[in-house]
Design a protein around this motif. Structure first.
Motif, short mmCIF file in Angstrom:
data_model
loop_
_atom_site.label_atom_id
_atom_site.label_comp_id
_atom_site.label_asym_id
_atom_site.label_seq_id
_atom_site.Cartn_x
_atom_site.Cartn_y
_atom_site.Cartn_z
N CYS A 152 -17.82 5.51 -18.17
CA CYS A 152 -17.65 6.89 -17.70
C CYS A 152 -16.42 6.99 -16.80
O CYS A 152 -15.64 7.95 -16.89
CB CYS A 152 -18.89 7.34 -16.93
SG CYS A 152 -20.33 7.63 -17.98
N ILE A 153 -16.24 6.00 -15.93
CA ILE A 153 -15.05 5.98 -15.07
C ILE A 153 -13.79 5.87 -15.92
O ILE A 153 -12.78 6.53 -15.65
CB ILE A 153 -15.14 4.82 -14.07
CG1 ILE A 153 -16.32 5.04 -13.11
CG2 ILE A 153 -13.84 4.66 -13.29
CD1 ILE A 153 -16.61 3.85 -12.21
N GLY A 154 -13.88 5.07 -17.00
CA GLY A 154 -12.73 4.93 -17.90
C GLY A 154 -12.39 6.23 -18.60
O GLY A 154 -11.21 6.58 -18.77
N PHE A 155 -13.43 6.98 -19.02
CA PHE A 155 -13.19 8.28 -19.67
C PHE A 155 -12.37 9.20 -18.77
O PHE A 155 -11.45 9.87 -19.22
CB PHE A 155 -14.52 8.97 -19.98
CG PHE A 155 -15.30 8.34 -21.10
CD1 PHE A 155 -14.68 7.53 -22.03
CD2 PHE A 155 -16.66 8.56 -21.22
CE1 PHE A 155 -15.39 6.94 -23.06
CE2 PHE A 155 -17.39 7.99 -22.24
CZ PHE A 155 -16.75 7.17 -23.17
N VAL A 156 -12.74 9.22 -17.49
CA VAL A 156 -12.11 10.16 -16.55
C VAL A 156 -10.71 9.70 -16.14
O VAL A 156 -9.81 10.52 -15.95
CB VAL A 156 -13.01 10.35 -15.31
CG1 VAL A 156 -12.35 11.26 -14.29
CG2 VAL A 156 -14.36 10.93 -15.73
N THR A 157 -10.52 8.38 -16.00
CA THR A 157 -9.24 7.89 -15.47
C THR A 157 -8.19 7.64 -16.55
O THR A 157 -7.00 7.57 -16.25
CB THR A 157 -9.47 6.57 -14.70
OG1 THR A 157 -10.10 5.61 -15.57
CG2 THR A 157 -10.34 6.81 -13.48
N TYR A 158 -8.61 7.52 -17.82
CA TYR A 158 -7.65 7.22 -18.89
C TYR A 158 -6.50 8.23 -18.94
O TYR A 158 -5.33 7.84 -19.03
CB TYR A 158 -8.38 7.16 -20.24
CG TYR A 158 -7.51 6.71 -21.39
CD1 TYR A 158 -7.43 5.36 -21.74
CD2 TYR A 158 -6.76 7.61 -22.14
CE1 TYR A 158 -6.65 4.93 -22.79
CE2 TYR A 158 -5.97 7.20 -23.20
CZ TYR A 158 -5.92 5.86 -23.52
OH TYR A 158 -5.13 5.44 -24.55
N PRO A 159 -6.76 9.55 -18.92
CA PRO A 159 -5.65 10.51 -19.01
C PRO A 159 -4.67 10.41 -17.84
O PRO A 159 -3.50 10.78 -17.98
CB PRO A 159 -6.36 11.87 -19.00
CG PRO A 159 -7.76 11.59 -19.43
CD PRO A 159 -8.06 10.23 -18.89
N ILE A 160 -5.13 9.93 -16.68
CA ILE A 160 -4.27 9.84 -15.51
C ILE A 160 -3.11 8.89 -15.76
O ILE A 160 -1.99 9.09 -15.25
CB ILE A 160 -5.08 9.38 -14.28
CG1 ILE A 160 -6.17 10.42 -13.96
CG2 ILE A 160 -4.20 9.17 -13.06
CD1 ILE A 160 -7.12 10.00 -12.87
N PHE A 161 -3.36 7.84 -16.58
CA PHE A 161 -2.33 6.83 -16.83
C PHE A 161 -1.51 7.13 -18.08
O PHE A 161 -0.67 6.32 -18.48
CB PHE A 161 -2.98 5.44 -16.97
CG PHE A 161 -3.73 5.01 -15.75
CD1 PHE A 161 -3.05 4.55 -14.63
CD2 PHE A 161 -5.11 5.08 -15.69
CE1 PHE A 161 -3.73 4.15 -13.50
CE2 PHE A 161 -5.80 4.68 -14.55
CZ PHE A 161 -5.10 4.22 -13.46
N GLY A 162 -1.76 8.27 -18.71
CA GLY A 162 -1.02 8.64 -19.92
C GLY A 162 0.31 9.29 -19.58
O GLY A 162 0.57 9.71 -18.45
N ILE A 289 -1.66 0.36 -29.77
CA ILE A 289 -0.72 1.47 -29.54
C ILE A 289 -0.83 2.01 -28.11
O ILE A 289 -0.23 3.04 -27.79
CB ILE A 289 -0.95 2.62 -30.54
CG1 ILE A 289 -2.36 3.22 -30.39
CG2 ILE A 289 -0.72 2.17 -31.96
CD1 ILE A 289 -2.61 4.42 -31.27
N ALA A 290 -1.61 1.33 -27.25
CA ALA A 290 -1.72 1.76 -25.86
C ALA A 290 -0.35 1.70 -25.20
O ALA A 290 0.43 0.77 -25.41
CB ALA A 290 -2.72 0.89 -25.11
N GLN A 291 -0.06 2.70 -24.35
CA GLN A 291 1.27 2.82 -23.76
C GLN A 291 1.44 2.06 -22.46
O GLN A 291 2.54 1.67 -22.10
CB GLN A 291 1.58 4.31 -23.52
CG GLN A 291 1.61 5.15 -24.80
CD GLN A 291 1.82 6.63 -24.52
OE1 GLN A 291 1.65 7.07 -23.38
NE2 GLN A 291 2.18 7.37 -25.54
N THR A 292 0.37 1.86 -21.72
CA THR A 292 0.46 1.19 -20.42
C THR A 292 -0.60 0.10 -20.32
O THR A 292 -1.56 0.06 -21.10
CB THR A 292 0.25 2.20 -19.27
OG1 THR A 292 -1.09 2.71 -19.34
CG2 THR A 292 1.24 3.36 -19.37
N ILE A 293 -0.41 -0.77 -19.34
CA ILE A 293 -1.39 -1.83 -19.11
C ILE A 293 -2.74 -1.24 -18.71
O ILE A 293 -3.80 -1.72 -19.13
CB ILE A 293 -0.88 -2.79 -18.01
CG1 ILE A 293 0.38 -3.51 -18.49
CG2 ILE A 293 -1.96 -3.80 -17.63
CD1 ILE A 293 1.01 -4.42 -17.46
N ALA A 294 -2.71 -0.18 -17.89
CA ALA A 294 -3.95 0.46 -17.45
C ALA A 294 -4.73 1.00 -18.64
O ALA A 294 -5.96 0.85 -18.71
CB ALA A 294 -3.64 1.58 -16.46
#
Length: 392
Positions: A152-162, A289-294
């Motif tokens: 759930c934390i990943g769902f919310v924080t993923y867009p922050i690192f995009g 295809i992930a853009q960042t390490i996070a």
């Protein structure tokens, strides 16, 4: 004499407490049934289930429209496909619980009666087996809930690192541009989706924990039977046949228990088999295809959660398959050669019944076991390799 009376009173009091035990308070379920009762999926019927399910059903419908009309980068489209399938799986679980609520409640009450019967046993080995199973079930449920919270934390924080402005879950909103910088829509929908994340976790994870507990209890019944059969040599000859007849009756209970479990869950297992394959393949593709390490770390967390949930289900189902077969081995390892002919025939009947192992079925046909999981993983990797070549 006074001590004996006091002991009898204590035993009777314990029995009354066990019989009056609230179903949702059964130790073997941990917090699983409490969460389901709170959200009114089982045992109660109120507004909470609609508050939990209605937003997910609406968003899930808009997710597929958003994927079809999306102009976002490929990594976010792939992630939205994963989330859409996950939401579909979650909604199907919630709807199934609501539609078959009374069937699940009857089944859980049957399990409760069997559980109390084992708790009341005077056999210390059976008490130890019950304690081990309860401890394992609670441990698995806690681990699954912890992984669900991390996801759930990943769902919310993923867009922050995009690199682009996106919501945790893609959704189509006609006439509204939720990504427009001058409007507050993005922030509003972001907060709403962040609040929805734990609600979905409470719909998805407890169901997995409940099915795992069902299967663990069936394994416990198998181990109780094995113990009873291996202990035949400790009984007097005139008591052996009665004990074997008890084992046959208990095996019938076990067989009926597994059949009832399949009737409740077998079609959902087929849906989840397909969903698991789709989600894991999509996540593997997202990883490259992930853009960042996070983002890579978050995708790995998604994979661990989905994979761990499925592996636990397949592992306990595989264990049930072999533990049920071991009933026949335990019967054969008894001192059957010392029994009279009628008792040997009764034991032979038990062995013949046990040579058809019990299995959790997927779609009512295929046994759920580690071999099936391995075949699925091979197919997923082959499809992922094909996608990687096409994308590359």
């Amino acid at each position: 004499m006074g001590c004996e009376i006091h002991t009898i009173v204590d035993i009777n009091t314990d029995n009354m407490e066990l019989k009056s035990m609230d179903t949702v308070e059964m130790p073997i379920f941990g917090s699983t049934l409490k969460l389901m009762k709170f959200w009114s999926y089982l045992f109660v019927h109120n507004w909470r289930r609609y508050v939990a399910m209605a937003p997910y059903i609406i968003i899930n419908c808009t997710q597929y429209v958003d994927i079809y009309l999306s102009t976002e980068s490929l990594d976010f489209i792939i992630r939205n496909v994963y989330l859409a399938v996950l939401f579909t799986n979650t909604v199907v679980r919630g709807v199934l619980l609501c539609v078959q609520r009374f069937s699940y409640e009857r089944f859980i009450n049957v399990l409760k009666s069997f559980y109390i019967e084992l708790l009341q046993s005077d056999d210390p080995t059976i008490n130890l087996l019950v304690e081990e199973t309860t401890r394992l079930s609670v441990f698995i449920s806690r681990i699954n809930l912890l992984m669900g919270c991390c996801t759930c934390i990943g769902f919310v924080t993923y867009p922050i690192f995009g690199s682009e402005r996106v919501l945790p879950y893609g959704m189509y909103l006609p006439t509204i541009d939720e990504y427009k910088y001058a409007s507050p829509y993005y922030e509003i929908f972001f907060v709403i989706q962040a609040i929805m994340a734990p609600m979905g976790c409470c719909m998805y994870i407890p169901y997995t924990n409940m099915v795992v507990t069902f299967t663990l209890f069936a394994i416990l019944m198998c181990r109780v039977l094995q113990h009873k059969l291996r202990s035949l040599e400790k009984l007097k000859i005139e008591q052996v046949r009665g004990e074997i007849i008890w084992c046959i009756k208990y095996q019938l209970k076990l067989s009926g228990f597994v059949d009832a479990m399949n009737a409740l869950n077998t079609h959902l297992h087929l849906v989840e088999f397909l969903c698991f394959g789709a989600m894991l393949c999509v996540l593997l593709f997202s990883l490259i295809i992930a853009q960042t390490i996070a983002q890579t770390v978050i995708v790995i967390a998604y994979m661990v959660m989905i994979f761990a949930n499925s592996v636990v289900l397949y592992y306990v189902a595989n264990e049930l398959y072999f533990q049920s077969f071991d009933i026949a081995i335990a019967a054969y390892e008894s001192n059957w050669m010392d029994f009279d002919v009628d008792t040997q025939k009764t034991l032979k009947f038990l062995i013949m019944r046990s040579q058809k192992p019990l299995a959790i079925l997927v779609g009512g046909t295929y046994p759920m076991n580690l071999k099936m999981l391995q075949s699925l993983l091979n197919a997923i990797y082959s499809f992922f390799t094909l996608l990687r070549r096409v994308y590359g």
